[in-house]
Design an enzyme around this catalytic site. Structure first.
Site, PDB file in Angstrom:
ATOM      1  N   ARG A  88       0.861  -1.190   0.000  1.00  0.00           N
ATOM      2  CA  ARG A  88       0.000   0.000   0.000  1.00  0.00           C
ATOM      3  C   ARG A  88       0.894   1.236   0.000  1.00  0.00           C
ATOM      4  NH1 ARG A  88      -2.839   3.003   4.691  1.00  0.00           N
ATOM      5  NH2 ARG A  88      -4.077   4.439   3.464  1.00  0.00           N
ATOM      6  N   HIS A 132      -2.628  11.014   0.662  1.00  0.00           N
ATOM      7  CA  HIS A 132      -2.100  10.796   2.014  1.00  0.00           C
ATOM      8  C   HIS A 132      -1.423  12.110   2.430  1.00  0.00           C
ATOM      9  CE1 HIS A 132      -0.782   7.450   4.947  1.00  0.00           C
ATOM     10  NE2 HIS A 132      -0.374   8.597   5.492  1.00  0.00           N
ATOM     11  N   GLU A 177      -7.218   8.593   6.203  1.00  0.00           N
ATOM     12  CA  GLU A 177      -7.479   9.212   7.508  1.00  0.00           C
ATOM     13  C   GLU A 177      -7.959  10.659   7.395  1.00  0.00           C
ATOM     14  OE1 GLU A 177      -3.988   8.710   9.938  1.00  0.00           O
ATOM     15  OE2 GLU A 177      -4.119   6.545   9.926  1.00  0.00           O
ATOM     16  N   ASN A 305      -7.535   1.902   9.749  1.00  0.00           N
ATOM     17  CA  ASN A 305      -6.238   2.058  10.396  1.00  0.00           C
ATOM     18  C   ASN A 305      -6.491   2.013  11.898  1.00  0.00           C
ATOM     19  OD1 ASN A 305      -5.483   2.535   7.786  1.00  0.00           O
ATOM     20  ND2 ASN A 305      -4.808   4.641   8.106  1.00  0.00           N
ATOM     21  N   TYR A 307      -4.645   1.846  15.757  1.00  0.00           N
ATOM     22  CA  TYR A 307      -3.425   1.919  16.569  1.00  0.00           C
ATOM     23  C   TYR A 307      -3.665   1.779  18.066  1.00  0.00           C
ATOM     24  CZ  TYR A 307      -0.816   3.347  12.462  1.00  0.00           C
ATOM     25  OH  TYR A 307      -0.215   3.354  11.230  1.00  0.00           O
ATOM     26  N   GLU A 380      -3.663  -0.081   8.175  1.00  0.00           N
ATOM     27  CA  GLU A 380      -2.472   0.303   8.948  1.00  0.00           C
ATOM     28  C   GLU A 380      -2.609  -0.253  10.349  1.00  0.00           C
ATOM     29  OE1 GLU A 380      -1.404   4.461   9.208  1.00  0.00           O
ATOM     30  OE2 GLU A 380      -1.828   4.777   7.070  1.00  0.00           O
TER      31      GLU A 380
HETATM   32  O1  IFM Z   1       2.695   7.641   9.916  1.00  0.00           O
HETATM   33  C1  IFM Z   1       1.325   7.704  10.096  1.00  0.00           C
HETATM   34  C2  IFM Z   1       0.604   7.516   8.773  1.00  0.00           C
HETATM   35  O2  IFM Z   1       1.014   8.453   7.836  1.00  0.00           O
HETATM   36  C3  IFM Z   1      -0.883   7.666   8.965  1.00  0.00           C
HETATM   37  N1  IFM Z   1      -1.356   6.826  10.026  1.00  0.00           N
HETATM   38  C4  IFM Z   1      -0.643   6.829  11.278  1.00  0.00           C
HETATM   39  C5  IFM Z   1       0.837   6.631  11.040  1.00  0.00           C
HETATM   40  C6  IFM Z   1       1.600   6.661  12.371  1.00  0.00           C
HETATM   41  O3  IFM Z   1       1.416   7.879  12.997  1.00  0.00           O
END
Ligand code: IFM
Length: 478
Positions: A88, A132, A177, A305, A307, A380
């Site tokens: 990606r 992005h 995002e 995504n 985290y 992500e």
């Molecule tokens: O590096 C970033 C990415 O560009 C977008 N999502 C979160 C990642 C980590 O912060």
């Protein structure tokens, strides 16, 4: 086989993934390419932002980044060595349309043609993200995402890219995002273009969503066979206590981070409670008849995504203080500036982000339960840790390996519970420019020595390659 080996095998359980599960890794153009001033590339908002004193840690910029623009062949070979089935990446809008509209820079498109061909030759499926965060500066000068026109320019850009690459790239996605692009870019000012204007951030959020919908329509009109993704960054959100103010804080943060985008893209409406939270900041007169239908144009895959989890607490009377929020608030939480983020008692990565795999399961089950059916990928997931190269030239990143293994285990569990999860992309393939944090935060499976551009496989990369090879996770039996 020795007794020892037999015993070892008996002690290991393997969690197999479905056949065809997509094993990927992700990057983005500005974070890896470098080569910002050659072959006709224009200036992006990030090129301008990094030059403003104090905006990026240590004054870092991405003029060189990890030089993927020149080293892409070696990088693709490295991906093939890892066994990735998909890569990606994003295309740089100013590399392709230097002024954000009008003239197309063929040299820019040629780079992506070469990259895509190289990937295909190595059996790696390109997953192309159109945006992005590197908006052409010329469009920001004309008002940026708070202006409706930017969404229309984006749809034209999507057509240009699809015209050039749509014959070879099956998976396109629109905006990465949108929450970050709108609220970090235009409300808190932590990201480019660095504006601190909550009302502008709300218009930006709407126009980023409109851009998504217009691009889906433009690509769909060109080719019904292209698979189109919409990408959101979702967080599990918990109140710190079950007090009314904390519950309300969690509702608000979940509303602006998650439901605002999911409801718009998948249900064609903004959540009423979020619109109410935001009503004190601006009148939604930028939302025009027909916009929500455009934004919710059906697409093919929801790219999530994930985290971390947010644990939040409110302050009594906060709504009143939010209503009086100054235009220069510096908070991305438009309409909810009174909410505080606390540590929920979990270990954290070097970003300070809580590690919580249960949040991933919560998110996946919730989206499956509450929204119209659509396949998902994790587009992500990963973690920054303070990696060091040891004397033997290795990077023993046990923390990252454990992070990814735990999240993959959760993905497996989600699939077993019926979540239509088709793939997983580690963020990131390689260490790179982490936006306002510069090069200080390393997310890669692959370590990059920024002085020499040497790539070193971390332990997590070797482990990920083995996981891909087995299409399964090996876990010690419980
Ligand atoms: O590096 C970033 C990415 O560009 C977008 N999502 C979160 C990642 C980590 O912060």
């Amino acid at each position: 086989m020795t007794t020892q080996e037999t015993q070892t095998q008996a002690d290991i359980t393997e969690l197999k993934f479905p056949p065809g599960f997509v094993w990927g890794a992700a990057t983005s153009a500005y974070q890896v390419e470098g080569a910002t001033a050659i072959d006709g590339r224009g200036i992006s908002i990030w090129d301008a932002f990094v030059r403003r004193p104090g905006r990026v840690v240590a004054g870092d910029n991405a003029d060189v980044a990890i030089d993927h623009y020149h080293r892409y062949r070696d990088d693709v070979r490295l991906m093939a060595d890892l066994g990735l089935s998909a890569y990606r990446f994003s295309v740089s809008w100013p590399r392709i349309q230097p002024a954000g509209a009008g003239a197309v820079n063929q040299a820019g498109l040629d780079f992506y043609r070469r990259l895509v061909d190289e990937l295909l030759e190595h059996g790696i499926e390109p997953w192309l993200t159109l945006y992005h965060w590197d908006l052409p500066q010329a469009l920001e000068d004309a008002g940026g995402w708070p202006e409706r026109d930017t969404a229309k320019r984006f749809a034209e850009f999507a057509e240009i890219v699809h015209e050039a690459l749509g014959d070879r790239v099956r998976n396109f996605s629109t905006v990465n995002e949108p929450w970050c692009a709108a609220f970090l870019g235009y409300a808190s000012g932590e990201h480019a273009p660095g504006r601190r204007d909550p009302a502008a951030a709300l218009r930006a959020a709407h126009h980023l969503l409109l851009a998504h919908g217009l691009a889906v329509q433009a690509i769909r009109a060109r080719d019904a066979g292209t698979r189109i993704g919409g990408c959101v960054n979702l967080y599990a959100v918990s109140p710190a206590t079950d007090s009314d103010v904390d519950l309300d804080a969690a509702r608000r943060i979940d509303g602006l981070q998650n439901r605002f985008f999911l409801d718009a893209m998948l249900k064609g409406e903004y959540p009423a409670d979020v619109l109410e939270d935001l009503s004190a900041v601006s009148k939604p007169d930028h939302i025009r008849p027909g916009d929500m239908e455009t934004i919710s144009t059906p697409f093919d895959v929801l790219m999530i995504n994930y985290y971390s989890r947010f644990t939040v607490t409110g302050v009594s009377g906060g709504a009143a203080s939010a209503a009086a929020a100054p235009t220069d608030s510096g908070s991305p939480w438009v309409g909810s500036e009174h909410v505080s983020f606390v540590n929920g008692g979990r270990p954290v990565t070097s970003m300070g982000w809580e590690i919580d795999t249960s949040g991933l399961l919560e998110i996946l089950l919730r989206v499956k339960r509450e929204y119209p059916a659509i396949p998902f990928v994790i587009s992500e997931n990963g973690a920054a840790f303070d990696d060091v190269v040891t004397g033997d030239g290795a990077v023993h990143d046990a923390d990252r390996l454990a992070f990814i293994a735990a999240h993959l285990r959760t993905c497996h569990e989600a699939i077993a519970e019926g979540v239509p999860l088709e793939g997983y992309f580690a963020w990131s393939l390689m260490d790179n420019f982490e936006w306002a944090w510069g090069y200080g935060k390393r997310f890669g499976l692959v370590y990059v020595d920024y002085a020499t551009q040497e790539r070193i496989l971390k332990d997590s990369a070797r482990w990920y390659a083995e996981t891909i090879r087995r299409n399964g996770l090996s876990l010690p039996a419980e």
